[in-house]
Scaffold this active site. Structure first.
Site, short mmCIF file in Angstrom:
data_model
loop_
_atom_site.label_atom_id
_atom_site.label_comp_id
_atom_site.label_asym_id
_atom_site.label_seq_id
_atom_site.Cartn_x
_atom_site.Cartn_y
_atom_site.Cartn_z
N GLU A 269 56.84 14.35 54.28
CA GLU A 269 56.97 15.80 54.09
C GLU A 269 56.35 16.08 52.73
O GLU A 269 56.90 15.71 51.70
CB GLU A 269 58.43 16.23 54.18
CG GLU A 269 58.62 17.72 54.37
CD GLU A 269 58.75 18.46 53.05
OE1 GLU A 269 57.73 19.05 52.61
OE2 GLU A 269 59.83 18.44 52.46
N CYS A 303 58.73 23.04 48.17
CA CYS A 303 57.49 22.70 48.88
C CYS A 303 57.01 23.83 49.77
O CYS A 303 55.82 23.93 50.07
CB CYS A 303 57.71 21.43 49.70
SG CYS A 303 59.17 21.48 50.75
#
Length: 501
Positions: A269, A303
């Site tokens: 990720e 993120c």
């Protein structure tokens, strides 16, 4: 219907003493093989909180041996009922609830998170993740398959084995539980490397894991640096899977190391430069607030940050005005203090990178509406910054900033904004704001992103898969799909004398 009242936020623990600074292997605390330690800083004060044992390849080897032993056929962990694995995860969640104040204080002090957010969000989300995956433990099913011939066929979902888990510094506790929960629910054993900037909550969790009753070797935690401890995990021949959350640059190195070693399974990720699209028919107040939170929450160190904000031409000027007004309301300071709503960036390297990108925005012709520099003389603080008149080729419109910097761009048509939104190597998340259902469905379908929010932002339920397209990663965290990332699918076919329907 009114929303449920938020629980009151207590004061942080005063004079918190850090109890756990050693490497955790086989439910025991160890000094590093090298006898090295590294400092852990408070990013708001730049002061050293404590020194932690610095694990490297030798320590990772010890941890992997313990994890492998715990995964052996016939071990207490392998023979344990699946429902008992779930009970242990729920017990761990209960212990987190008991220590909520300590964990929140530690997360605020070490990771720079606003204390109220750490208490109400980070610890809460972490507890819910463990509870969710605890519920899955005895519901991981195979299938029987009506295959041709006198063959009885069924599938099993089995644990992969020893899993390496590399945790980022921006969500130390949350991502720890997002990775630990599914791995243990499925019956794996783990070697965890927390980020060198933020190892403290992971090490406290180690003490809770032992207290909860997990067998020795099931969870092992090795603090250390990325190139040494992280590199050892990625390239280890006896680790069966690695899961990493962090930058795309490091994710590439991990995938390469996995391929060059034993072709271990990889879940990544990674970074993002997420578009947030606001159409003229959107609820303006709501869109301004969601877009604001989408890029300023946790100082922009998320993120999925809404770091490319596209606003339709007819409402652009008003949207910029309101966004600047909102950004100017922040009170910066030590995140443990009451009334503070923006803390520091994690370290000097990130702080300087953000300031450098802000300078590039000024030089390349974006209009600086507010902020644009360092705040204060101590700590890694950056002023809340808003740029307007941003164009797609500017660095601030292309590169992941990971800071409290909002870029507002103008668009004229739906087709145009879809093309521009997708013109990136990233594909983690996106947002769409409109009251038009047709627009919402058309745009959300066209966007190349693993998570698309419509008329909201930052909603990441633990029940739903989360992960990226393109260079934002491989695989998924959370939900049923995130669970299966920690299983191998085996087919068993056995000959029988006669098949009957």
């Amino acid at each position: 219907m009114s929303s449920p009242a938020q629980p009151a936020v207590p004061a942080p623990l005063a004079n918190l003493k850090i109890q756990h600074t050693k490497i955790f292997i086989n439910n025991e605390w160890h000094d590093s093989v090298s006898s090295k330690k590294f400092p852990v800083l408070n990013p708001a004060t730049e002061e050293v909180i404590c020194h932690v044992e610095e694990g490297d390849k030798a320590d990772v080897d010890k941890a992997v041996k313990a994890a492998r032993q715990a995964f052996q056929i016939g071990s207490p962990w392998r023979t344990m009922d699946a429902s008992e694995r779930g009970r242990l995860l729920n017990k761990l969640a209960d212990l987190m609830e008991r220590d909520r104040l300590l964990l929140a204080t530690m997360e605020s002090m070490n990771a720079g998170k606003v204390f109220a957010h750490a208490y109400l969000l980070d610890v809460e989300i972490s507890i819910k993740a463990l509870q969710y995956f605890a519920g899955w433990a005895d519901k991981i099913h195979g299938q029987t398959i009506p295959s041709d011939g006198n063959i009885f066929t069924y599938t099993r979902r089995e644990p992969i084995g020893v899993c390496g888990q590399i945790i980022p510094w921006n969500g130390p506790l949350i991502i720890f539980t997002w990775k630990l929960g599914p791995a243990l629910s499925c019956g794996n054993t783990v070697v965890v490397k927390p980020a060198e900037q933020t190892p403290l909550t992971a090490l406290h969790m180690a003490s809770l894991i032992k207290e909860a009753g997990f067998p020795p070797g099931v969870v092992n935690i090795v603090p250390g640096y990325g190139p040494t401890a992280g590199g050892a995990i990625s390239s280890h021949m006896d680790i069966d899977k690695v899961s990493f959350t962090g930058s795309t640059e490091v994710g590439k190195l991990i995938k390469e190391a996995a391929g060059k070693s034993n072709l271990k399974r990889v879940t990544l990720e990674l970074g993002g430069k997420s578009p947030c699209i606001v159409f003229a028919d959107a609820d303006l107040d709501s869109a301004v607030e969601f877009a604001h939170q989408g890029v300023f929450f946790h100082q922009g160190q998320i993120c999925v940050a809404a770091s490319r904000l596209f606003v339709e031409e007819s409402i652009y000027d008003e949207f910029v005005r309101r966004s600047v007004e909102r950004a100017k309301k922040y009170i910066l300071g030590n995140p443990l203090n009451s009334g503070i709503n923006q803390g520091p960036q994690i370290d000097k390297e990130q702080h300087n990178k953000i300031l450098g990108l802000i300078e590039s925005g000024k030089k390349e012709g974006a209009k600086l509406e507010c902020g644009g520099g360092r705040w204060g003389n101590k700590g890694f603080f950056v002023q809340p910054t808003v740029f307007s008149n941003v164009t797609d080729e500017m660095r601030i419109a292309k590169e992941e900033i990971f800071g409290p910097v909002q870029q507002i761009m103008k668009f004229k048509s739906m087709d145009d904004v879809i093309k521009r939104a997708n013109n990136t190597t990233y594909g983690l998340a996106a947002g769409v704001f409109t009251k038009d259902l047709d627009k919402a469905i058309t745009v959300s379908s066209a966007l190349q992103a693993g998570m698309v929010w419509v008329n909201c932002y930052l909603a990441v339920p633990v029940q739903c898969p989360f992960g990226g397209f393109k260079m934002s990663g491989n695989g998924r965290e959370l939900g049923e799909h995130g669970l299966y990332e920690y299983t191998e699918l085996k087919t068993v076919a056995m000959q029988i004398s006669q098949k009957n329907s």
